[in-house]
Design an enzyme around this catalytic site. Structure first.
Site, short mmCIF file in Angstrom:
data_model
loop_
_atom_site.label_atom_id
_atom_site.label_comp_id
_atom_site.label_asym_id
_atom_site.label_seq_id
_atom_site.Cartn_x
_atom_site.Cartn_y
_atom_site.Cartn_z
N GLU A 1 -16.12 6.29 4.93
CA GLU A 1 -15.35 5.80 6.08
C GLU A 1 -15.24 6.92 7.10
O GLU A 1 -15.87 7.97 6.95
CB GLU A 1 -13.99 5.27 5.64
CG GLU A 1 -13.10 6.27 4.95
CD GLU A 1 -11.72 5.71 4.60
OE1 GLU A 1 -11.20 4.85 5.33
OE2 GLU A 1 -11.15 6.17 3.60
N ARG B 1 0.84 -1.21 0.00
CA ARG B 1 0.00 0.00 0.00
C ARG B 1 0.87 1.26 0.00
O ARG B 1 0.55 2.24 -0.66
CB ARG B 1 -0.95 -0.02 1.20
CG ARG B 1 -2.02 1.05 1.13
CD ARG B 1 -3.10 0.85 2.17
NE ARG B 1 -2.58 0.97 3.52
CZ ARG B 1 -3.26 0.67 4.62
NH1 ARG B 1 -4.50 0.22 4.52
NH2 ARG B 1 -2.72 0.80 5.81
N LYS C 1 -2.69 6.44 1.27
CA LYS C 1 -2.44 6.93 2.63
C LYS C 1 -1.52 8.15 2.58
O LYS C 1 -0.39 8.13 3.09
CB LYS C 1 -1.87 5.80 3.49
CG LYS C 1 -2.30 5.89 4.94
CD LYS C 1 -2.20 4.56 5.64
CE LYS C 1 -2.21 4.69 7.13
NZ LYS C 1 -3.37 5.38 7.72
N1 PLP Z 1 -9.12 4.32 6.68
C1 PLP Z 1 -8.28 5.31 6.99
C2 PLP Z 1 -8.58 6.66 6.49
C3 PLP Z 1 -7.14 5.03 7.76
O1 PLP Z 1 -6.29 6.01 8.09
C4 PLP Z 1 -6.90 3.72 8.21
C5 PLP Z 1 -5.70 3.40 8.98
O2 PLP Z 1 -4.71 2.97 8.48
C6 PLP Z 1 -7.82 2.71 7.86
C7 PLP Z 1 -8.91 3.05 7.10
C8 PLP Z 1 -7.60 1.32 8.30
O3 PLP Z 1 -6.61 0.68 7.54
P1 PLP Z 1 -5.77 -0.52 8.13
O4 PLP Z 1 -6.75 -1.55 8.54
O5 PLP Z 1 -4.94 -0.97 6.99
O6 PLP Z 1 -5.00 0.02 9.26
C1 COI Z 2 -3.79 3.32 11.55
O1 COI Z 2 -4.81 2.74 11.92
O2 COI Z 2 -2.68 2.80 11.55
C2 COI Z 2 -3.84 4.69 11.06
O3 COI Z 2 -2.92 5.10 10.42
C3 COI Z 2 -4.99 5.53 11.39
C4 COI Z 2 -4.62 6.77 12.09
C5 COI Z 2 -5.87 7.55 12.24
C6 COI Z 2 -3.97 6.54 13.41
#
Ligand code: PLP
Ligand code: COI
Length: 341
Positions: free
Chosen positions: A220, A82, A184
């Site tokens: 989200e 990612r 991200k």
């Molecule tokens: N959506 C957003 C905007 C995020 O910042 C995060 C955190 O990383 C997620 C979703 C969840 O992603 P993940 O499950 O890969 O941490």
């Molecule tokens: C994560 O879940 O790792 C993120 O980057 C989300 C952030 C809002 C802390």
């Protein structure tokens, strides 16, 4: 190895400076060998690309101590991929995926004393990030970049742990069609700050963002994807091109189907159908699975039947199974757990 003397059970989601971090620089078209350093500061030219044009992105993953005393990470290959996808969209050189995984391993091992013990409720949050480090004054990509990984022990993302959250439907948009919502990029979080401060000021924990085009579909929150459970126990998650492809959400869909035998569906979810769901939760690395108790849509309050006291039963099963896999209590699907030590 002695663990640090921290009150592990009462950690919040904050930054605690640990001993070592990883740094690699991209110069003359190539990444250097990379190294661990004790220096927690970054010194850059005043004109670095990151400062003015926000050429920066990050990742988030965790290291866990398992029930049998190993230290592991969860699907770091997906974070590496990612970040490479994000870098490509921001015209940054991707950090090689195998080196990303290797660097995560190095920095966790070097900070072993900071990895929270099994059963403490805390984990080691791992934050890889990449930014333009050379001077740019016209709007263009930098020529030099720095990739770093810091780690910090954390507790629950939301104050109060598993207490169900109060959300509001935001009047702000998080992501534009064909924009950067699916990567991200740091800029996605910069523009969410006013929205989150506004939500907090009004007594809410987080925002529910809707799609920017029609303002009818659930997207989200600022830092997590949504999961819903229907009254007949189907697990539903919003399908959208403008949300971050959460690794937790993708994993939970597998957990729901293969471990719990539940029906799962990734589809467009309309704000107008929120009242039909039995349970709602936020999922992400930081959020793990945080239950949602209510959503306020411009004064109209939707309260989920699971209530404001505890997680709904299906959310709880998903939580227990996912964390069971991460902490080594349950057998993981092939390739999900990377043992560091
Ligand atoms: N959506 C957003 C905007 C995020 O910042 C995060 C955190 O990383 C997620 C979703 C969840 O992603 P993940 O499950 O890969 O941490
Ligand atoms: C994560 O879940 O790792 C993120 O980057 C989300 C952030 C809002 C802390």
């Amino acid at each position: 190895m002695e663990k640090k003397n921290l009150d592990w059970a009462n950690l919040g989601f904050g930054y605690i400076q640990t001993d070592k971090r990883y740094v690699s620089n991209f110069r003359d078209g190539a990444w250097d060998a990379g190294t661990l350093t004790t220096d927690a500061t970054v010194s850059l030219t005043e004109c670095a690309g990151v400062f003015h044009y926000a050429q920066t992105c990050f990742e988030g993953l965790k290291a866990y101590t398992t029930s049998d005393g190993h230290i592991v990470t969860f699907r770091p290959d997906l974070n590496a991929q990612r970040m490479a996808d994000t870098a490509a969209r921001l015209e940054m050189p991707p950090f090689p995926k195998d080196r990303f995984i290797e660097a995560v391993q190095q920095v966790v091992l070097a900070n072993e004393e900071w990895v929270p013990p099994f059963g403490s409720g805390a984990t080691l949050y791992i934050r890889p990030y990449l930014f333009g480090s050379s001077a740019v004054i016209g709007v263009k990509p930098a020529e030099e970049y720095q990739f770093r990984i810091l780690v910090t022990p954390v507790g629950p993302y939301f104050k109060g742990g598993a207490r169900p959250l109060k959300l509001k439907v935001s009047d702000f948009d998080r992501a534009a069609p064909h924009g950067t919502g699916n990567i991200k990029a740091g800029l996605n979080y910069a523009m969410s700050l006013h929205a989150i401060v506004t939500a907090h000021h009004e007594g809410f924990d987080e925002n529910m963002y809707l799609d920017a085009t029609t303002r009818t579909r659930v997207e989200e929150t600022g830092g997590a994807n949504f999961l819903f459970v229907t009254k007949d126990n189907k697990v539903v998650t919003p399908k959208s091109q403008t949300i971050l492809p959460s690794i937790t959400r993708r994993s939970l869909m597998t957990v729901a189907k293969d471990y719990l035998g539940l029906e799962v569906e990734e589809r467009e979810v309309y704000a107008s159908e929120l009242a039909d769901f039995a349970e709602c939760g936020l999922c992400g690395t930081a959020a793990v699975i945080s239950p949602v108790g209510l959503v306020n849509d411009h004064g109209k309050e939707i309260r989920f039947p699971s209530g404001m006291e505890k997680m709904g039963p299906v959310t709880q099963q998903l939580y227990d199974t996912l964390t069971g896999i991460q902490m080594g209590r349950l057998k993981a699907p092939e390739g999900w757990i990377k043992v560091i030590k």
